[in-house]
Design an enzyme around this catalytic site. Structure first.
Site, short mmCIF file in Angstrom:
data_model
loop_
_atom_site.label_atom_id
_atom_site.label_comp_id
_atom_site.label_asym_id
_atom_site.label_seq_id
_atom_site.Cartn_x
_atom_site.Cartn_y
_atom_site.Cartn_z
N GLU A 172 0.86 -1.19 0.00
CA GLU A 172 0.00 0.00 0.00
C GLU A 172 0.89 1.23 0.00
OE1 GLU A 172 -3.00 0.16 3.08
OE2 GLU A 172 -2.85 2.35 3.22
N GLU A 194 -2.73 11.14 3.20
CA GLU A 194 -3.79 10.90 4.19
C GLU A 194 -3.84 12.10 5.11
OE1 GLU A 194 -4.52 6.52 5.53
OE2 GLU A 194 -2.36 6.91 5.64
#
Length: 262
Positions: free
Chosen positions: A138, A143
């Site tokens: 990932e 974020e």
């Protein structure tokens, strides 16, 4: 390069290979030729509170941007892992429609504001279905959690360095990210990943950063994900200060491949 309101162009040393400019007419749903729309309220591995839907209330074009909206909304009969769902939002991905190994992945986004909000621009390895997470790898290009309004995070996850052990660095502004659009980018080459915010390079990761005996899994095609989560173990839950609806505006997503000899 055209930052907004026009057609994407090649960059010096980079050739544009895929883009969504999100310039469909007002009220248009997600372009299914480019994106899959994910649905469900099972918590998504993070105890998230939202129900992801296909509704244009949660993901729609406004003529210039894709607008992903988190709503405090109870749909009749809708159940989440904790009971009747309290929030709805949207999550889209390019799995099976566009996947690439290496290149520059870039998006221009205006982030939402509020405790408990968790917007992200990220990628998963194309072998996700076969080996599952975290073995697929990932890459979190961006974020953001609402309680840190001036900070974004870039992280990698893989076998032996996932979840709370992900390898990460943050980038902080002098103003809230929700105040205006910002460009989030990743440059990915064999053995190296570099993160940028508004052209500022703030992090590089290589196999040398992994724990001993851990495996570098960033050598295969990845697909792109955009989502706006509500709640979860990391951002925490919305509180009395959180105002809904909250919107994540995406001006564009562009992907390039390198054409010079660097």
């Amino acid at each position: 390069m055209v930052l907004s309101g026009g057609l994407a162009q090649d960059l010096p040393g980079w050739r544009l290979v895929w883009a969504d400019e999100f310039n469909l007419p007002l009220g248009s749903p997600v372009d299914r030729s480019k994106w899959n729309v994910e649905t469900g309220g099972w918590g998504w591995g993070n105890s998230e509170l939202q129900l992801y839907t296909e509704s244009t209330l949660n993901a729609v074009h406004d003529g210039r941007n894709l607008v992903i909206t988190a709503l405090e909304q109870r749909l009749p009969g809708a159940r989440c892992w904790y009971g009747p769902c309290r929030y709805t939002s949207a999550r889209i991905n390019t799995r099976g429609k566009f996947e690439q190994r290496y290149g520059r992945f870039e998006a221009r986004i205006k982030l939402p504001r509020g405790q408990g909000l968790w917007p992200a621009f990220w990628m998963l390895g194309s072998n996700f279905g076969a080996v599952r997470w975290p073995n697929c790898g990932e890459i979190d290009i961006m974020e953001h959690i609402g309680r840190e309004p001036r900070t974004v995070h870039g992280t990698i996850h893989g076998p032996g360095y996932s979840g709370g052990e992900g390898i990460s660095k943050s980038y902080t502004l002098a103003a809230d990210f929700a105040d205006k659009f910002h460009v989030f980018a990743l440059e990915w080459e064999p053995g190296a990943l570099r993160w940028y915010v508004d052209g500022v390079h703030y992090q590089t990761r290589t196999p040398a950063d992994l724990p001993e005996d851990a495996r570098w899994v960033f050598d295969q095609p990845f697909f792109i994900i955009l989502n706006l989560a509500v709640g979860g173990g990391w951002p925490g839950v919305p509180d009395a200060s959180t105002r809904f609806p909250q919107r994540m505006l995406v001006d564009y997503v562009r992907v390039y491949e390198r054409v010079d000899s660097r």
